[in-house]
Structure formats: structure tokens, C-alpha cells
Write an enzyme that holds these catalytic residues in place. Structure first.
Site, PDB file in Angstrom:
ATOM      1  N   GLY A  71       0.799  -1.211   0.000  1.00  0.00           N
ATOM      2  CA  GLY A  71       0.000   0.000   0.000  1.00  0.00           C
ATOM      3  C   GLY A  71       0.838   1.269   0.000  1.00  0.00           C
ATOM      4  N   ASN A 151      -7.845   3.739   9.273  1.00  0.00           N
ATOM      5  CA  ASN A 151      -7.296   2.513   9.845  1.00  0.00           C
ATOM      6  C   ASN A 151      -7.505   2.407  11.349  1.00  0.00           C
ATOM      7  OD1 ASN A 151      -5.335   4.717   9.175  1.00  0.00           O
ATOM      8  ND2 ASN A 151      -4.092   3.641  10.691  1.00  0.00           N
ATOM      9  N   GLN A 179      -7.503  -0.361   3.893  1.00  0.00           N
ATOM     10  CA  GLN A 179      -8.286  -0.971   4.968  1.00  0.00           C
ATOM     11  C   GLN A 179      -9.652  -1.447   4.504  1.00  0.00           C
ATOM     12  OE1 GLN A 179      -7.609  -2.026   7.832  1.00  0.00           O
ATOM     13  NE2 GLN A 179      -5.668  -1.038   8.331  1.00  0.00           N
ATOM     14  N   HIS A 201      -1.561  -7.424   2.633  1.00  0.00           N
ATOM     15  CA  HIS A 201      -1.590  -8.053   3.958  1.00  0.00           C
ATOM     16  C   HIS A 201      -2.767  -7.599   4.813  1.00  0.00           C
ATOM     17  CE1 HIS A 201       0.101  -4.853   6.756  1.00  0.00           C
ATOM     18  NE2 HIS A 201       0.266  -4.310   5.565  1.00  0.00           N
ATOM     19  N   THR A 237      11.521  -7.048 -12.668  1.00  0.00           N
ATOM     20  CA  THR A 237      10.831  -8.308 -12.932  1.00  0.00           C
ATOM     21  C   THR A 237       9.714  -8.517 -11.918  1.00  0.00           C
ATOM     22  OG1 THR A 237      12.858  -9.267 -13.824  1.00  0.00           O
ATOM     23  CG2 THR A 237      11.121 -10.804 -13.163  1.00  0.00           C
ATOM     24  N   CYS A 322       2.663   6.133  25.317  1.00  0.00           N
ATOM     25  CA  CYS A 322       3.189   6.588  26.604  1.00  0.00           C
ATOM     26  C   CYS A 322       4.666   6.922  26.455  1.00  0.00           C
ATOM     27  CB  CYS A 322       3.026   5.502  27.672  1.00  0.00           C
ATOM     28  SG  CYS A 322       1.325   4.986  27.934  1.00  0.00           S
TER      29      CYS A 322
END
Length: 371
Positions: A71, A151, A179, A201, A237, A322
Site C-alpha cells: 500500500g 485505519n 483498509q 496483507h 521483474t 506513553c
């Protein structure tokens, strides 16, 4: 201890059918798809079929599909490629403040080389205003890029309406649908977009592969120069193995009927949380216009990461970070004007094909004990 994965927006496992589809490329078919002899021709056929499978899912022509490494590359090719090829028409780009870094950082780069970029804000649900988009248009605007869904919150953006506005002004539209593809219906003509990014993915294909839809007639400058692979837009390729994996994943997604099941399970999760914790739990994102698998909630005056740390078998994401005792909200929650005492307790639960009600019930039980 049963491991529970509720981070499907971060990455998905490979679908078994995807693994099966890729296996022949690992065993026998090793030729270069550009070669004209016996070793290359069948590999080229694999590649062509994969392109057809991706194209069918988003309802476009196979020749409009460019395979990429994911992406991020698809977004970079769309933004940089379009800007460098079309900057003689204008130098203005419109995007939103809640885009993925794979959009925001290319925009910042383009600003260094002469682009003018307008970053529009969002409302309390994380949706852009079509009126703000239209107001931002100038005589130099050449491209609008707005993500299809966020997302973090899953909020869906009014891409079709933006496309209709852009069409009136003769402006190109790109959407990052990484997403969304495989979770909701995504068709390029319905959305009225000129470019659309896909990440493998996120829909049960391998990492390291994606695709960019480029409408016929849209001209881009390649990022990678070399031989004329991928319609001259991406030299090198082709990675047929991963393309085949993405193609099969898109074919499966086109036949999936479990999105309603996912939506029901997500709504069940939210109802149980609300019934148990009342005003101490808040939904982040649009209550209706959001991905069917995504539930971003805040536990008020709690720290999201602390809660996740107390459920070590759970994989989920937080909406804050944090640092040395201080809490920093994610840029998305900041732009939504989420108060700090709410945003610091944000957790994104993103469900997938393998999620079960029993897993949700276990997480609910753990949260009840902790809180």
C-alpha cells in the site's frame, strides 16, 4: 493460555487458499514472465490471472492494475507519480489531516519540491466535509487524495461525493483503500476515483505486495525507472509469487459472505461493553459509517496500553502512546478533538474471519475483572 488476535487492521494471516495458490510458484514455475520461451509463458499466465482477479474485485480493467510492493508504494506512486507528470497543469493537492503516514509523508515531500498541499480537518466522527473539500479547490488543484476508511476508527469517508465534486472541476481523485478492500464493497466507477491503493496483507494475502488502480488516460511518472514492466509504471521483474497470492485473496474476498457476521460480532462486542461499563466506555468514530470489523473504544480515565498489558494473550492496538509518564494521543484522535481523559484509554479492536464469539467473551470477561 488461549491467544486472541483482534488486530486484523494491522495485518491478517494468510488465507489457506492463498498459500495453496502460491505453492506452484515455489515448486515448478520459476521462469521470468517476460521471457517468450516455455519457462516464461506459464508464469506470465499466472500473472495475468492474478491481475484479472484483482481487477474483478474492484470492477476495473486488468490493464488498469499495477502491482506494487504494498500500500505504501501504491500511495507514493499515485501521489508523486501524478504530481511529477502533471505539475504543468497546477501544483495544488488536497488531502486530510487523518491520512495514513504513507499519504502524509509523500505530501510533505512534495511540498519540498514545489507542491502546495491543503490538509482539511474532520468532524468528531473522523469524517471529512465535502463542503470543506470543495472550498479548498483552487485553479491550481490537480489532485484530491482522501482515504476510503480510517485505519484507527474504521470511519468511512464520502469518497463518491468527493469524486462527483472533483469531476465537475476536472480534478483527479485518489483514495487509499488499503483498509477497505475485502471488508466492504469497493468499486472504482461507483466511487468515481481515478486511482486506488490496495495492500495485500490487509486482506489475507502476503506482506510485500499491493496494487494501484490507475484509470485509463491517467498519466504517472514512474518511481522506479528501467524496463517497461507494469505498463511502464514500475520497472523490475514482476514478483509473480506474491501477485498470485494477492490475486487469490481478492478472488476470495469477492465471494466472502461473512462481512455481515463480522458486523454482527462487532456490534455484539460494543453492546456488551456498553451494557457493562456504561458511560465509562466511549465509541471513537462514526456509529454507522464505519468498517464492519472495527471497534475503537475508549475506557475513560484509563490508559489503553495498561489495559492491554494486563491481558497478555490479547493482540490489539491502542490510540495513544506513553512517553516517560506522559500520554500522547494519536494524530487521528487529536484531529477528532477527543478529550485527553477519553483518548488516553483508546483501544482498537479489529476483528477478522477467524474471530469467534467465544474469543470476544473471553476479552469481555478479562476487561470486567480488570476494571
Amino acid at each position: 493460555m488461549q491467544k486472541i488476535y483482534l488486530d486484523y487492521n494491522a495485518s491478517t494471516p494468510l488465507a489457506p487458499e492463498v498459500v495453496d495458490a502460491m505453492q506452484p510458484l515455489l515448486d515448478d514455475f520459476y521462469g521470468n514472465p517476460s521471457a517468450l520461451h516455455w519457462a516464461g509463458k506459464p508464469v506470465k499466465e499466472f500473472l495475468h490471472k492474478a491481475r484479472e482477479q484483482v481487477a474483478e474485485l474492484i470492477a476495473c480493467s486488468p490493464r488498469e492494475i499495477i502491482f506494487t510492493s504494498g500500500g505504501s508504494e501504491a500511495n507514493n506512486l499515485a501521489l508523486k507519480g501524478f504530481y511529477f507528470k502533471n505539475q504543468h497543469k497546477g501544483n495544488h493537492i488536497i488531502t486530510s489531516k487523518i491520512e495514513h503516514p504513507a499519504i502524509l509523508n509523500p505530501c510533505k515531500f512534495l511540498e519540498k519540491v514545489g507542491a502546495q498541499v491543503t490538509y482539511v480537518g474532520v468532524d468528531q466522527y473522523g469524517r471529512v466535509s465535502t463542503e470543506e473539500i470543495e472550498k479548498a479547490i483552487t485553479k491550481d488543484t490537480i489532485l484530491i487524495t482522501i482515504m476510503h476508511s480510517n485505519n484507527e476508527t474504521g470511519t468511512l469517508q464520502p469518497i463518491k461525493e468527493i469524486g462527483e465534486i472533483a469531476e465537475r472541476y476536472g480534478i483527479a481523485v485518489h483514495t487509499d483503500a488499503s483498509q477497505s478492500v475485502g471488508k466492504v464493497q469497493v468499486e472504482v466507477n461507483e466511487l468515481k476515483v481515478d486511482m486506488l491503493s490496495i495492500a495485500g496483507h490487509k486482506l489475507y494475502a502476503p506482506k510485500g505486495v499491493g496494487a494501484l488502480f490507475v484509470r485509463d488516460g491517467v498519466e504517472l511518472e514512474p518511481l522506479i525507472h528501467g524496463a517497461g514492466h507494469e505498463n511502464g509504471l514500475r520497472a523490475g521483474t514482476e514478483n509473480t509469487l506474491l501477485a498470485v497470492g494477492l490475486g487469490k485473496a481478492c478472488e476470495i474476498a469477492g465471494h466472502q459472505v461473512d462481512n455481515n457476521k463480522l458486523k454482527d460480532l462487532t456490534e455484539y462486542f460494543w453492546k456488551q461493553l456498553k451494557d457493562e461499563f456504561g458511560d465509562q466506555v466511549v465509541l471513537n468514530g462514526h456509529p454507522e459509517e464505519r468498517l464492519p470489523n472495527t471497534l475503537n473504544v475508549s475506557f475513560v480515565r484509563r490508559i489503553g496500553q495498561d489495559l492491554i498489558d494486563k491481558i497478555p494473550q490479547l493482540a490489539a492496538s491502542t490510540g495513544s502512546a506513553c512517553h516517560a509518564g506522559s500520554i500522547e494521543l494519536s494524530p487521528v484522535l487529536k484531529e477528532m478533538k477527543v478529550p485527553e481523559e477519553v483518548g488516553m484509554g483508546a483501544i482498537r479492536f479489529s476483528l477478522g474471519r477467524n474471530t469467534t464469539k467465544d474469543e470476544i467473551d473471553i476479552v469481555l470477561k478479562e476487561l470486567k475483572e480488570i476494571l
